[in-house]
Motif scaffolding. Structure first.
Motif, PDB file in Angstrom:
ATOM      1  N   THR A 175     -50.957  13.352 -61.816  1.00 58.84           N
ATOM      2  CA  THR A 175     -50.214  12.630 -62.838  1.00 58.84           C
ATOM      3  C   THR A 175     -51.156  12.039 -63.878  1.00 58.84           C
TER       4      THR A 175
ATOM      5  N   SER B 157     -49.204  15.756 -68.374  1.00 58.05           N
ATOM      6  CA  SER B 157     -48.000  15.361 -69.092  1.00 58.05           C
ATOM      7  C   SER B 157     -47.139  16.604 -69.211  1.00 58.05           C
TER       8      SER B 157
ATOM      9  N   CYS C 250     -44.820  13.574 -66.293  1.00 55.25           N
ATOM     10  CA  CYS C 250     -45.683  12.400 -66.387  1.00 55.25           C
ATOM     11  C   CYS C 250     -45.208  11.560 -67.559  1.00 55.25           C
TER      12      CYS C 250
ATOM     13  N   PHE D 290     -51.979   3.883 -69.410  1.00 53.94           N
ATOM     14  CA  PHE D 290     -51.629   4.561 -68.171  1.00 53.94           C
ATOM     15  C   PHE D 290     -50.829   3.649 -67.235  1.00 53.94           C
TER      16      PHE D 290
ATOM     17  N   ASP E 172     -44.959   9.636 -70.915  1.00 57.07           N
ATOM     18  CA  ASP E 172     -45.607   9.864 -72.203  1.00 57.07           C
ATOM     19  C   ASP E 172     -45.931   8.501 -72.790  1.00 57.07           C
TER      20      ASP E 172
ATOM     21  N   ALA F 187     -53.346  11.669 -74.280  1.00 56.66           N
ATOM     22  CA  ALA F 187     -53.533  10.252 -74.571  1.00 56.66           C
ATOM     23  C   ALA F 187     -54.864   9.990 -75.266  1.00 56.66           C
TER      24      ALA F 187
ATOM     25  N   GLN G 150     -52.106  17.782 -70.303  1.00 53.69           N
ATOM     26  CA  GLN G 150     -52.567  16.764 -69.394  1.00 53.69           C
ATOM     27  C   GLN G 150     -52.497  15.398 -70.068  1.00 53.69           C
ATOM     28  N   TRP G 151     -52.218  14.369 -69.246  1.00 54.46           N
ATOM     29  CA  TRP G 151     -52.105  13.024 -69.823  1.00 54.46           C
ATOM     30  C   TRP G 151     -53.384  12.657 -70.550  1.00 54.46           C
TER      31      TRP G 151
END
Length: 945
Positions: free
Chosen positions: A225, A229, A685, A691, A687, A238, A233-234
């Motif tokens: 996680t 996303s 995940c 985090f 958005d 991000a 990927q987060w």
């Protein structure tokens, strides 16, 4: 300094030039009009360009640029910064780095600052590969002949599951993992309370007794996680400048080599050389493509991500001039090992090696990257191959990029010369792998072995019996065996023989031999055991696999076979003939083990050889042959065919490799990169910019580095009445300090995990839990080999001085912190030596260590300590804890002045009335800045407030 900032502010803006297209700009060091530039080796020019481009007056100064220009005088003396173009992370070190950045976002958000401002300043690629873990074994494909007896039960949540109480997944290709009677299914109590997934269908699985399976689990749900996303990927969504490569694509160094390398980078309309530092020891492979790079530790990589350059002593550069022509029978492996042996004897520890000369063009890109990868074997920092036409040809096959380059003459005043024609093909044997024999001396050496007394090489066969020949019948035809007759020939693509060029050489040799009318005698046990399906794929694609099969080298499967003795019995007639004549029969294989009798108890002489030589000796039927003077075989019409007639040229092999192997591998890699992993792609995940930490997670946790972060740093406080947490001797390595490997069941980290309701089976490793500071802090100094003078024996324990109790290091530190007592560590010479690791300074910092007093420090570790806000203090020359008669149980007060200076001497007073001085090892202004802020992480966070 951003390239888009006002170039007029840049001290070297006058060096900016424009390419002919008028679109891209670059810093042109030739505009310096400095004669010293023309004398720089090409690898040093890469350092120079980076220093010029990144000259900001803080991290990189004009003085640094001048030191690099003055390389001939400053080499091995001046400390210079190197800001690489990008950072390469594997997930073991990447996860904690990204966790730190996520925590930094939390910290600045509390001050009302946009958390989105926190992102790596240097482009960063993170490859998820190191967390591959084998939890179960023995995957088997179930055919319809083994029907599933019970349909799967639906899950309470409405999902489906693979398997039931007594049967396995009803979907094809899945087998049943076991569960112990009387215990709940493992899926109920999986790590992080997530169900175990069937690796084929990504459905929850219940474990069973009857079957096991291979399960490749990457990071569990919380870690996944963290990276993932719905679209990307987060982390890569991000954070700016972050690219996450999902699992099941490839190993970090291979992905770097095959996909991420660019040779030149383009950013903000500026073009500049690609360069990289990575947290993988194989990062040096990239130098084979003309890209400067080497491996660093987790803390160093994190510092580079945050904008700080790597600091290094301006290296000496040793040129390696390659001349001569490669012997026709010499394979790529022979060349690589020959050059490695030469460099190992050249005394080049810590230096840059730069290859040049007419022989370089004879090395393919896989040869170059393999040589560059073997830097640890000869202790060089890098082995650099400048870009040439071979590099360009490689990139045309593997990418759509176009590269413009200019050839420069070598500028290496000190160089070592290697004549490629002197590198001869060898085999090893007849009993030990270390006994190498040149192929052109094989016949002479074998006959000498027959003469010698029984030993490591000898068989002690009398002269009158050395000519013995024994006839026998096989399949109705008569053959003869003699001393040296080959009865086993196995091509095994394992260890270094997985190099495509040697396997293709074997295939092309087989093709030419068949076309010339040569055959292998049918009684010889021939086999082909590729290391992977990819080997079979490129042998088939190149069209040589049928010819290997025609000579008897059929694909038998993928795994260890002949080299571990898994060879089918020889025909009875062959065995009888060997025993009747007391013959020294031979096996030839391309594996890595060949001890006497290992292949077969009646085969006394066994040789390791390259795959094409295995094929050649199989065709010849004997090792008692001089390939230069004697024919490999005779065709049915009586024509003699020599090895030189059928051995493929090096150019032919390299061309086939480029056309059928390299291009297909890169097409496959690119397709998998673009397609991704379906499991990975389909994970959901949140958005969000900040985090959302899962407080139940034991893998990912917000670290406490930013607790009580103020806008302005507080002046460093003197250390008063500190206790020594540890009293250590010489050569305390990073293995002693940083958590690594499995988590012992009686350790402080184990107690923490047990408190989180995890079982020992679910502990995993310290590497997998690097994103949890609670685990890693408890694992710091938890090595069973730690020699703490307070304890008197190797143990991960220490003395809690106020109570006199022996405790785990973490438990003692916890008590000290609870009582408000600052901590120091006493040590001897070489503190912090060994491989760099990200927790060697983070761990002591979180234990409450304020300073470490040692006789000497490993240079890199000293920098790591400063980066975490820990003072590295060095005893004055000739002094030590022993000479000062310190017992370690004193309390220590270290007085700090209001304005610290570089390498300042500080006074230490003990509770026993002793006073001595130490040197604070702050070597640069940036060191002092980081220390005043409590470390690099807090400094970067404050720059945003």
């Amino acid at each position: 300094m951003a390239l888009t900032s006002s170039v007029k502010e840049h001290p070297y803006s006058h060096l900016i030039d424009t390419l002919k297209d008028g679109k891209l700009k670059f810093f042109n060091p030739q505009k310096l009009n400095d004669p010293r530039y023309e004398k720089l080796p090409l690898s040093i020019r890469v350092l120079l360009e980076a220093a010029i481009r990144k000259c900001d007056g803080f991290y990189t100064k004009e003085e640094d640029v001048q030191n690099i220009l003055d390389w001939q005088q400053q080499q091995n003396t001046a400390e210079v910064p190197f800001p690489p173009a990008r950072v390469l992370l594997q997930d073991f070190t990447g996860i904690p780095a990204m966790v730190d950045l996520a925590a930094m976002r939390d910290a600045v958000a509390k001050h009302g600052v946009d958390p989105g401002l926190i992102s790596p300043m240097c482009p960063t690629d993170l490859i998820v590969d190191h967390s591959l873990q084998i939890d179960f074994r023995d995957v088997q494909n179930q055919s319809q002949a083994h029907p599933r007896s019970t349909p799967p039960r639906p899950l309470p949540r409405g999902g489906s599951q693979c398997g039931s109480q007594r049967s396995s997944c009803s979907k094809s290709g899945c087998s049943d993992p076991p569960t112990s009677p009387g215990h709940p299914p493992a899926s109920v109590q999986q790590i992080e309370n997530t169900p175990l997934l069937c690796p084929f269908h990504l459905q929850p699985v219940i474990l069973h007794n009857s079957k096991c399976l291979w399960l490749k689990r990457n990071v569990v749900q919380t870690v996944v996680t963290f990276f993932q996303s719905p679209t990307k990927q987060w982390c890569s969504k991000a954070f700016k400048n972050v690219n996450v490569i999902p699992p099941d694509v490839g190993a970090v160094h291979q992905v770097n080599l095959e996909y991420l390398s660019r040779v030149v980078q383009v950013n903000d309309e500026f073009i500049y050389p690609d360069s990289v530092v990575g947290t993988d020891s194989h990062t040096t492979m990239i130098n084979g493509l003309g890209i400067l790079g080497w491996g660093v530790g987790g803390i160093e990589s994190e510092a580079v991500m945050l904008g700080q350059p790597v600091s290094l002593t301006l290296p000496r550069v040793v040129g390696c001039k390659l001349v001569g022509s490669v012997n026709p029978l010499t394979t790529s492996i022979d060349i690589v090992l020959g050059i490695t042996k030469h460099l190992r004897q050249a005394g080049i520890a810590g230096k840059f090696v730069e290859f040049f000369g007419p022989g370089v063009s004879q090395l393919s890109t896989p040869d170059r990257t393999t040589i560059a990868n073997m830097c640890p074997e000869y202790n060089a920092t890098v082995s650099f191959f400048p870009v040439d036409h071979v590099t360009l040809k490689h990139f045309k096959k593997t990418s759509e990029s176009s590269i413009v380059y200019q050839e420069f003459g070598p500028q290496n005043p000190h160089y070592s010369e290697i004549n490629l024609s002197s590198i001869m093909p060898h085999v090893s044997g007849p009993k030990r792998p270390q006994d190498r024999v040149a192929v052109n001396s094989m016949k002479e050496d074998f006959r000498r072995c027959l003469d010698e007394k029984v030993g490591f090489k000898g068989f002690h066969i009398s002269k009158e019996k050395q000519g013995t020949q024994v006839p026998f019948l096989h399949c109705g035809q008569e053959y003869q065996l003699a001393h040296g007759s080959v009865v086993i020939a196995a091509v095994i693509s394992c260890t270094n023989n997985c190099n495509p060029s040697v396997m293709l050489t074997a295939g092309l040799l087989a093709k030419k031999a068949v076309e010339a009318g040569l055959v292998v005698k049918p009684y010889i046990r021939t086999s082909l055991a590729p290391g992977s399906g990819m080997v079979t794929h490129y042998l088939n694609t190149s069209g040589v696999l049928p010819y290997l099969s025609q000579l008897g080298f059929e694909v038998i499967g993928y795994g260890c076979a002949t080299c571990v003795g898994n060879t089918a019995p020889l025909p009875d007639a062959v065995v009888d003939a060997i025993k009747h004549g007391d013959l020294v029969a031979c096996g030839v294989l391309s594996g890595n083990r060949h001890f006497e009798g290992r292949l077969c108890d009646c085969v006394r002489a066994n040789y390791l050889a390259s795959p094409p030589l295995v094929v050649a000796y199989a065709i010849a039927g004997t090792v008692d042959i001089d390939f230069e003077k004697e024919p490999l075989g005779v065709t049915s019409d009586g024509k003699e065919v020599y090895l030189r007639d059928v051995w493929p040229s090096r150019e032919e092999v390299l061309q086939t490799e480029e056309d059928t192997v390299i291009s297909s591998i890169f097409r496959d890699r690119t397709g998998r990169m673009e397609k991704g992993n379906s499991f990975w792609n389909n994970l959901d995940c949140p958005d969000c910019v900040v985090f959302p930490w899962d407080h139940k997670s034991t893998y990912i946790r917000s670290p406490s580095f930013f607790n009580k972060l103020s806008k302005d740093p507080q002046p460093p406080q003197s250390i008063e009445n500190a206790h020594a947490l540890l009293f250590l001797g010489d050569k305390v390595t990073t293995d002693h300090i940083s958590p690594a490997g499995s988590i012992a069941r009686v350790s402080a980290a184990a107690k923490y995990l047990l408190s989180k309701r995890l079982t020992p089976r679910e502990f995993n490793s310290y590497g997998a839990r690097r994103g949890n500071d609670a685990v890693m802090t408890r694992g710091t100094f938890a090595s069973i080999k730690l020699q703490n003078r307070f304890i008197g024996k190797p143990s991960p324990k220490t003395l809690h001085i106020p109570s006199g109790q022996t405790l785990d290091v973490f438990e003692a530190a916890e008590r000290y912190q609870r009582d408000g007592i600052p901590l120091i560590i006493l040590a001897g010479k070489g503190y912090g030596s060994g491989n760099s690791r990200d927790w060697v300074a983070k761990g002591p910092y979180l234990l409450g260590v304020r300073a470490i007093i040692a006789e000497s420090f490993e240079k890199l570790h000293k920098t790591q300590l400063v980066g975490m806000g820990i003072m590295p203090l060095q005893f004055l020359p000739g002094e030590s804890a022993d000479s000062l008669e310190l017992c370690g149980k004193e309390r220590f007060t270290i007085t700090l002045p209001d304005d610290m200076s570089l390498r300042q001497q500080l006074t230490v007073k003990t509770s026993q009335g002793k006073t001595f001085c130490v040197t604070a090892l702050f070597e640069s202004e940036s060191d002092l800045v980081f220390y005043r802020h409590g470390g690099l992480l807090r400094y970067v966070a404050r720059t945003m407030l």
